[in-house]
Every structure is written in C-alpha cells, then in structure tokens.
Design a protein around this motif. Sequence first.
Motif, PDB file in Angstrom:
ATOM      1  N   UNK A 103       8.730   9.007  -6.704  1.00 14.60           N
ATOM      2  CA  UNK A 103      10.126   8.328  -6.154  1.00 14.60           C
ATOM      3  C   UNK A 103       9.839   7.282  -7.347  1.00 14.60           C
ATOM      4  N   UNK A 104      11.307   6.792  -7.573  1.00 14.86           N
ATOM      5  CA  UNK A 104      11.586   6.046  -8.942  1.00 14.86           C
ATOM      6  C   UNK A 104      12.370   4.851  -7.631  1.00 14.86           C
ATOM      7  N   UNK A 105      11.786   3.395  -7.503  1.00 17.42           N
ATOM      8  CA  UNK A 105      12.125   2.389  -7.692  1.00 17.42           C
ATOM      9  C   UNK A 105      13.197   1.558  -8.034  1.00 17.42           C
ATOM     10  N   UNK A 106      14.342   0.756  -7.387  1.00 20.51           N
ATOM     11  CA  UNK A 106      14.514   0.344  -8.039  1.00 20.51           C
ATOM     12  C   UNK A 106      14.981  -1.339  -8.293  1.00 20.51           C
ATOM     13  N   UNK A 109      10.992   0.810   0.211  1.00 18.50           N
ATOM     14  CA  UNK A 109       9.501   1.519   0.384  1.00 18.50           C
ATOM     15  C   UNK A 109       9.365   2.014   1.074  1.00 18.50           C
ATOM     16  N   UNK A 110      10.523   1.829   2.509  1.00 20.53           N
ATOM     17  CA  UNK A 110      10.780   2.336   4.152  1.00 20.53           C
ATOM     18  C   UNK A 110      12.308   4.023   3.412  1.00 20.53           C
ATOM     19  N   UNK A 146       0.969  -1.268   0.386  1.00 21.26           N
ATOM     20  CA  UNK A 146       0.015  -0.033   0.476  1.00 21.26           C
ATOM     21  C   UNK A 146       1.089   1.160   0.035  1.00 21.26           C
ATOM     22  N   UNK A 147       1.858   1.420   1.019  1.00 23.62           N
ATOM     23  CA  UNK A 147       2.963   2.694   0.941  1.00 23.62           C
ATOM     24  C   UNK A 147       3.043   2.375  -0.043  1.00 23.62           C
ATOM     25  N   UNK A 148       3.868   2.062  -0.863  1.00 25.47           N
ATOM     26  CA  UNK A 148       4.664   1.777  -1.836  1.00 25.47           C
ATOM     27  C   UNK A 148       3.800   1.704  -3.352  1.00 25.47           C
TER      28      UNK A 148
END
Length: 431
Positions: free
Chosen positions: A90-93, A101-102, A81-83
């Motif tokens: 935010x660009x996740x890798x 996520x944290x 949910x947070x992601x």
Amino acid sequence: MCGIAGFLGRQAEALFDIREMLQVMSARGPDAAGVFQNGRLTFGHARLSIQDVSAAANQPMQTSDGSFVLVFNGEIYNWRQLRRELEERYRFRTERSDAEVLLAGYALEGKAFFSRLEGMFAFAIYDRRQNTLILVRDRIGEKPLYYTWLPDGQIAFASEARALTGAGTGRRAVDQQALYHYLTMLSPPPGMSLFKGVQKLKPGCFLEIRLDRPAEAAEESYWDIADILNRVEDFSYEDILERGEAALAESISLQSQSDTPLAVALSGGLDSSLNLAFAERIRRRGTGGGSKRLCAVNVTRAGTRTSDDEAVIARTFSRDLGVDLLDVTLQDSDFWDEFERLSSAVQDTPVTWPDMVLISAMSRHVRDQSGSKVLLVGEGGDELGAYNSYFDAIDEFQAFKNDGPQAQKWVHSLVDGGRLIPGGCVSDSTR
C-alpha cells in the motif's frame, strides 16, 4: 477523541443534517471538520488532532482510487507495526496517521483486519466495491458508537446519542428497560442506550449493511474476551513480576503516542506514580513515539488537611523525576460548577462517578495551562491491584444487603429527601 456521524437513505437525509450532528459533537473535535456525500450515503467527522496533526490526516479519508471511505474516532495503538507490514502492498500518503493504517488494512485484508487492531476505536467504512457500510467498535467498548434504524432499512449513526435524538426524530423518549438496568448496574447492558430506538454497537462487534439489502444487517463478533480469559498458565511469582512490568511498560508506551504535549494525572498513589515514571522513561529514551513534552497534574480539594494531602507526595515524586507539576486546587463550588457543565455536555448517560467530574476538571486545567490534549489516568489500577479497601467494601456491602429493612429505609430516605433527582442532577439542598 473525535466525533463521527453519518446516515444512509433519503428519509435519514430528511431527518438529519450532518453539519448539525457535527455541531452537537463539536467539543469532541474542535480542530477540523469534514463531510463526505455519495448518493444516499453521508459521512461526517469532527477531529481532535493528536496523531499526525497535518491536514493530510483529516477525515473523512479515502483511498487514492476512492474505493473505500473512512470516519474514525480513537487510536490504534499498534499502528506502527501494522504499517510496516502493509507498506509493501500500500502506498501511504501520510507520515504518521493511524487512521490511514486502518483504511489501508481494510482495503487490503477486509474484515479480517479488525481482529488485528489493538486500541480504542469506533469507525465506519464505506466499501464501494462490496456496496456496504460497516460500523465497528473496539474490543472492550471504550469508544462509543450509537445507531438508529429508520423505515426501509435506512440508518443513522453517531459518537453521541444526542446527535440522533434531535427534533423530529421521535427518539427522545427514555427506554424504561434500559433505565432499570442503569439504576441497577450504573450502565445499560451492551447494545442498549437510554433512548428508545437508539442502539449502541456492542464491544468487539461490527455491523455490516448492504446498501441494496439493508434489512439483512446483523451485528457480528470479531473478538471474544473468553478467548483470552479461559486459559490456564503456570507462572512463578518472579515470572509474574517480570511479565507484569513488561506489560505495564508496553501499555504505557503504546498509549503515550502523541504528536502533541502529554499530561499524566498524579495523585501520589502507586498507580499514577507508575504511570508517570514509565511515561517519563519512555520520553527520555525517545522510544515508542511518545510525546516530547510531558507534565503531571494533581488535584486537591481546598482545605484538605496536610496529613491527608497526597499532593505533598505528588510534588516530591514529580520533582525527583524532573517533571513539571500542575497543582490544581478545587473549591467545593468548583466541583459543582464542573458537575453541571459535564452533565450538560454528556447527555448519553448521567454522570455517575465523582471521578468523572475530577477528570473533567483536570483535563480543562491541563489544556488551558499546558496545551496538552492527552491526559493519562490510572483508572482501573486500584481494581487490578486488589487493595485491601476493596475487600473491606465487599464485606460492608454484604452486611448491608443482608439487612433488607435498613437498606430499604436508606433508599426511601434518598428519594423522599429530594437527593435523587431524575436526569442525573443534584438538588441545591445537597451542595
């Protein structure tokens, strides 16, 4: 579980070796290890890979611009949910890393993000923009985080107290006040450890340390259980049943998230049976991100009478659900061997409950026979259900407490008979 460690300051660097600290905690994280160093600050991480087992999710983990660095132990249950809420900013890798996520949440929202976290965790973040080191522990204190202050505001921290009590640190002496509380309540009060000079970060708190003014650091609370408990709501019996089932289903779904095989402890009782039933339902539906592989495990003492053997119920229930069951039979000698092994490995506090030994034995068998790294257990289920045996125990304790001379005689018999040995060990005569 994973192991995290770190220290700040030149004197800390002289006393502690980050790789030695990680080696002490190697059982917590056998899958990968990493170190981050920046001037006077050092982070270390020993990883147990459960969620997103790729190397991209290894730690210490940094944002792409290097502004924030994280070491994290535990699990964020609501990471999906947070992601989803963070992805626009935010660009996740990584694909499935709750650690990222944290990291992203703090980078975008700062300390306000802590109160949004649901899970069991302990972590440290280095914030280069604010020039701070922040230590954080989950709401209830499921995951441990110890720290010790050194002269001039320097600090060292770790998941295990023994990583902070090595030779030359001067922190091996027992804290007598903490020991008193332990012998009274089976646990030191929040904030205390059994070692002089070593503190335990309180549940629901964080410790923010400015690298240029470390002496000003103080623990702060980001969550208070009173906000949850001090509420009065009126529900019907049917409402309670419906809400209770929904809460149980959600809890097990969140805690079943794993990219590795999952196991469920099954005694044959109500609590563990519900655990297994919901976990299997989640697995079949493919919802909640639960493991695609599931098994159950039952532990029986050798020589148990058939009429008292709950394994019979466990076998029937697991067969009805179509779940493989691992049968573990322990001889008395197996129990004591596991007790000694656990007492050597867990040196922060003595081994208190027999259940700790059984869970350790179950975990070992599950890992060796099925490859599972995650074991769901029903700890706390009996207390929540408030079974009649608990009310009987309260009555018995009250009667025992009222008979002061008899209680005193019983305690003296334990000490004089050699059945209580310092250090949490048991003499050979009691085996």
